[in-house]
Write an enzyme that holds these catalytic residues in place. Structure first.
Site, PDB file in Angstrom:
ATOM      1  N   ALA A 185       0.924   9.540  -3.409  1.00 37.41           N
ATOM      2  CA  ALA A 185       1.216   8.489  -4.382  1.00 37.41           C
ATOM      3  C   ALA A 185       0.013   8.208  -5.268  1.00 37.41           C
ATOM      4  CB  ALA A 185       1.650   7.216  -3.656  1.00 37.41           C
ATOM      5  N   GLU A 219      14.227  -6.934  -4.170  1.00 34.24           N
ATOM      6  CA  GLU A 219      14.465  -5.510  -4.394  1.00 34.24           C
ATOM      7  C   GLU A 219      15.954  -5.242  -4.373  1.00 34.24           C
ATOM      8  OE1 GLU A 219      12.302  -2.057  -2.369  1.00 34.24           O
ATOM      9  OE2 GLU A 219      14.317  -1.869  -1.510  1.00 34.24           O
ATOM     10  N   THR A 244      14.926   0.412  -6.913  1.00 33.70           N
ATOM     11  CA  THR A 244      14.512   1.624  -6.214  1.00 33.70           C
ATOM     12  C   THR A 244      14.902   2.870  -6.993  1.00 33.70           C
ATOM     13  OG1 THR A 244      16.529   1.937  -4.908  1.00 33.70           O
ATOM     14  CG2 THR A 244      14.856   0.444  -4.013  1.00 33.70           C
ATOM     15  N   ASP A 257      10.341  10.034  -0.102  1.00 31.20           N
ATOM     16  CA  ASP A 257      10.691  10.683   1.165  1.00 31.20           C
ATOM     17  C   ASP A 257      10.912  12.175   0.963  1.00 31.20           C
ATOM     18  OD1 ASP A 257      10.707   8.214   2.523  1.00 31.20           O
ATOM     19  OD2 ASP A 257      12.756   7.825   1.819  1.00 31.20           O
ATOM     20  N   GLN A 298       5.710  -2.472   3.245  1.00 33.85           N
ATOM     21  CA  GLN A 298       6.902  -2.046   3.947  1.00 33.85           C
ATOM     22  C   GLN A 298       7.352  -3.208   4.830  1.00 33.85           C
ATOM     23  OE1 GLN A 298       9.779  -0.689   4.433  1.00 33.85           O
ATOM     24  NE2 GLN A 298       8.973   1.398   4.192  1.00 33.85           N
TER      25      GLN A 298
END
Length: 288
Positions: A124, A17, A48, A110, A175
């Protein structure tokens, strides 16, 4: 190659990532990072959608497109919805199509302090369902080995995860976590709940003390004694903490691969040196 096909063809998928720079003037730094990551042979690279749901999101499609066209690597573009309308999401999808990006990690994102969330998408799973209706994309979702910070319990968290999969998520990225036993217990709960899609373990190499405080505050990951002893011993020795954090991440990955994990997603924090040291340490394991 789509990410779903990667999992069908490889024993262990290994991915990175990266995040876009917050300022337009720093965009060139990401090309240098990608040039170094390319040589490490990742199966895909995710990009991201801006730190904290804001920031460099305007560059996500452009960078993901370059990962595909310039470096020949499958890109996974993050897309959040908490602060977006349907029209804005459609615009983002059009940009991704134009860049030839076919894989999306669909996230709520967020909530930002002082900013009232939009009401077009609540979860989501709503975003996943909406993108699936548009057609042309393969969808991934996020999962939380120790439960989402807003979920009242792990049962509710797994039920919500099942909704993402039922809506169209074909692959899940976890996560970060520092206790592998928490990940194994989570995968078992997910499989019992009928979630059969590939679950990729998200690994965050902690290379400075400030980083760990921020990450834990965002995701709520528990800190096992082995990890806290490491931080406590080396927090005032930056070089030693960097080495210890990389070693801890390698140890996690070795154990995960030995236990049959389907994939490792390395949160590089745009640090090619950390990615290189970890990738080289587990290179033969990835091929086994």
């Amino acid at each position: 190659m789509s990410i779903a096909r990667l999992f069908a063809e490889k024993s262990v998928v290994f991915s990175f990532e990266i995040f876009p720079p917050k300022r337009d003037s720093s965009i060139d730094t990401i090309w240098s990072t990608l040039e170094q990551l390319e040589g490490l042979g990742p199966d895909f690279i995710s990009v991201t959608y801006g730190a904290g749901g804001d920031g460099g999101k305007s560059h996500t499609a452009r960078i993901a497109g370059a990962i595909r066209s310039r470096y020949g690597i499958t890109p996974l573009a993050h897309l959040t919805c908490v602060n977006s309308t349907r029209e804005q999401v459609l615009q983002s999808l059009a940009q991704l199509r134009e860049e030839g990006v076919e894989d999306i990690l669909a996230l709520r994102g967020d909530r930002l302090p002082g900013v009232e969330p939009r009401t077009d998408f609540t979860y989501a799973s709503d975003l996943i369902s909406f993108i699936r209706q548009q057609g042309g994309f393969s969808l991934s979702g996020a999962c939380y080995p120790e439960g989402h910070t807003e979920a009242p319990d792990t049962v509710t968290d797994i039920r919500n995860l099942r909704k993402k999969v039922d809506a169209g998520a074909e692959h899940l990225v976890s996560q970060l976590f520092f206790d592998n036993s928490a990940f194994y217990a989570f995968v078992e709960r997910a499989r019992i709940a009928g979630i059969t899609v590939p679950i990729e373990a998200g690994i965050m190499p902690v290379v400075n003390a400030r980083q760990i405080l921020r990450m834990v505050s965002l995701c709520g990951a528990s800190l096992p004694p082995k990890f806290t002893r490491m931080i406590s011993r080396y927090e005032d020795k930056p070089a030693a903490l960097r080495d210890a954090g990389i070693a801890y991440a390698i140890d996690q990955i070795v154990d995960l691969i030995a236990q049959g994990v389907q994939g490792i997603h390395l949160y590089t924090m745009n640090d090619p040196d950390v990615a290189r040291r970890i990738s080289q340490a587990v290179e033969n394991l990835r091929k086994g």
